[in-house]
Design a protein around this motif. Structure first.
Motif, short mmCIF file in Angstrom:
data_model
loop_
_atom_site.label_atom_id
_atom_site.label_comp_id
_atom_site.label_asym_id
_atom_site.label_seq_id
_atom_site.Cartn_x
_atom_site.Cartn_y
_atom_site.Cartn_z
N GLN A 109 0.80 -1.22 0.00
CA GLN A 109 0.00 0.00 0.00
C GLN A 109 0.84 1.28 0.00
O GLN A 109 0.59 2.18 -0.79
N ASP A 110 1.84 1.36 0.87
CA ASP A 110 2.62 2.60 0.98
C ASP A 110 3.69 2.74 -0.10
O ASP A 110 3.75 3.75 -0.81
N VAL B 236 2.92 3.69 -3.81
CA VAL B 236 2.67 5.11 -4.03
C VAL B 236 3.99 5.87 -4.10
O VAL B 236 4.18 6.75 -4.94
N ARG C 15 1.34 3.39 -7.98
CA ARG C 15 -0.04 3.75 -7.72
C ARG C 15 -0.11 5.24 -7.42
O ARG C 15 0.84 5.83 -6.90
N ASP C 16 -1.28 5.82 -7.67
CA ASP C 16 -1.48 7.24 -7.39
C ASP C 16 -1.90 7.47 -5.96
O ASP C 16 -1.67 8.54 -5.39
N GLU C 17 -2.57 6.50 -5.37
CA GLU C 17 -3.02 6.63 -3.99
C GLU C 17 -3.03 5.26 -3.34
O GLU C 17 -3.03 4.23 -4.02
N ILE C 18 -3.05 5.27 -2.01
CA ILE C 18 -3.03 4.01 -1.27
C ILE C 18 -4.33 3.26 -1.51
O ILE C 18 -5.43 3.81 -1.38
#
Length: 506
Positions: free
Chosen positions: A208-209, A212, A217-220
């Protein structure tokens, strides 16, 4: 060299866990399951810093008089040198406590075989990228709490750089200290970049972290188990080809590293052979409770004996009518305890049940069990340690920790929780605990040695959800404030401080 079985000893694997990400604890259970299948120990358990069972409660679950404790952590730092010894009350490599001999091994991440596991993971994810045009980045968390926390990563960087792996460059990067993983593209002069997370689990950080921070990824996003795996290697970013692997700790061979650390402990410290435990096994005590004392419930679990051809079976208490019908009333059928963790992890609506005492256990299933040991394993997944705690409580031998004692042990970001006022703590119990707030545990603790909890629904609750007879149920006992309550104490203490600051400035 083959591992020498230890039929009179237990293995306790210690992990970090998470109150936010359900995937964080998966590798620890996987490693325990793998070692349990090999029949090398009398019993194998796991415990956590941020999940259940806690380290303080885990030892109650263990029958054996000798326990090998292996930190399933990447580095020898803050958690392995400070938190775990404090929570388990260890005083050296070997500690004798309450009739048990505890051997504290080194964390898995410092074992020499980790180098091969990193290279294996890098090869798997970027097998077609020539090492001569590839930068390998080993990434971790980074922390100012203990300078040793990054040592294991730096050691691996040096070992791989000096090896024959042939990477153009090998370097380290971190989430919370320099060099930052967000600057990965600045570190590499090569076309290809392979990033290997030096974590035990594919949890909050690696799934998740860090994506980004890398720009993948653009967001978690949600946890890996609740979404499609994002690994779609390679990624074309910053005019480079980026390969991102899963965490090193998810490698199945970590089970062998755990065993290697135990063998290394024995070679170094030469512990004496243990004596068999003199206490009756917990599984035998459960048998007595169910077959002779008529116990048939724990939490939201209905316990059956001799249901059809199975010695034991479990279902949700609200599915009892279905479970006792032919073909188990159409309930989903599970054989053995292996599905218990999955059933206990998510509520019907998909909510992560990091506190297993929540009153939102999924319905619609029946679990069929062959013997008392399978029963014990299943119950310890649904309600970690709580069967064992009840057995000690019944004998009047369960120690209880006050809230101030619990808060006084907190370190790092949670140290501030201890500044909460007594008034604030009393209000928080009524705001967070009890069935009205989705918790089915009976609170045994009080604020301090002299201050009991204020009378409320939460403080009065007996730990038995549902309307069944109380004498036939095992209550869910809360002998220490849970991590969720500690986190809420921290928030409340900060709010108190902010309110005082505003008042003083008015």
């Amino acid at each position: 060299m083959p591992f020498t079985p230890k039929p009179n000893s237990a293995l306790l694997i210690v992990g970090h866990g998470s109150t936010e990400n359900p995937d964080s604890s998966t590798p620890y259970f996987d490693h325990a399951d793998e070692i349990r299948k090999r029949g090398l120990f009398a019993e194998v358990h796991v415990c956590f810093w941020k999940e259940e069972p806690s380290m303080r409660e885990a030892l109650f679950m263990i029958d054996a008089s000798e326990v090998y404790i292996v930190p399933d952590f990447i580095s020898e730092g803050y958690f392995t040198q400070e938190v775990i010894p404090r929570e388990l009350e260890l005083d050296g490599p070997t500690t004798r406590k309450n009739g048990k001999t505890l051997h504290y091994c080194l964390p898995v991440g410092v074992h020499a075989s980790m180098t091969d596991l990193i290279l294996r993971r890098a090869k798997e994810v970027a097998g077609d990228a020539p090492p001569s045009d590839t930068t390998l980045i080993i990434t971790g968390h980074g922390t100012g709490l203990n300078q040793n926390s990054t040592k294991a990563i730096k050691d691996q960087v040096a070992l791989i750089a000096e090896s024959t792996a042939g990477y153009a460059m090998v370097t380290d990067a971190y989430m919370e200290e320099q060099p930052f993983i967000a600057d990965w593209y600045k570190m590499a002069d090569t076309q290809n970049v392979v990033v290997v997370p030096f974590f035990i689990s594919d949890g909050l950080h690696s799934y998740q972290d860090i994506p980004v921070m890398l720009g993948v990824r653009d967001e978690i996003g949600p946890a890996a188990s609740q979404s499609e795996v994002f690994h779609q290697n390679p990624y074309k970013l910053r005019e480079k080809t980026l390969f991102y692997s899963s965490a090193i700790g998810s490698e199945p061979l970590l089970a062998d590293v755990i065993l290697d650390q135990i063998s290394d402990f024995d070679k170094t410290h030469h512990p004496a052979a243990p004596s068999p435990s003199e206490n009756p096994p917990i599984s035998d005590q459960l048998k007595q409770l169910i077959r002779r004392s008529g116990i048939n419930q724990i939490g939201q679990i209905q316990i059956y004996h001799d249901l059809c051809e199975y010695p034991y079976a479990l279902s949700h208490i609200e599915d009892e009518d279905l479970a006792t019908q032919p073909a188990y009333g159409g309930l989903d059928q599970y054989y053995g305890p292996s599905k218990a963790r999955e059933l206990s992890t998510y509520a019907e609506d998909g909510e992560y049940r990091f506190t297993k005492g929540k009153t939102n256990l999924r319905r619609g299933w029946v679990m069929l069990l062959e013997n008392e040991e399978d029963l014990r394993l299943a119950l310890d997944q649904f309600y970690p340690a709580l069967s064992a705690l009840f057995l000690r409580f019944k004998e009047g031998e369960l120690p209880v920790e006050t809230l101030r004692e619990k808060l006084g042990r907190q370190t790092g970001m949670y140290r501030y929780a201890g500044s909460i006022s007594d008034e604030g703590a009393q209000k928080l119990v009524q705001k967070v605990c009890g069935p009205a707030h989705n918790c089915a545990k009976r609170i045994l603790w009080q604020l301090d040695e002299h201050t009991q909890l204020d009378d409320s629904e939460a403080s009065r609750f007996d730990g038995i959800p549902g309307n069944g007879p109380r004498e036939s149920a095992i209550p869910l006992l809360c002998r220490e404030a849970c991590n969720h309550f500690v986190a809420e104490c921290r928030k409340a203490a900060k709010a108190e401080f902010d309110n005082k600051t505003v008042a003083s400035e008015a």
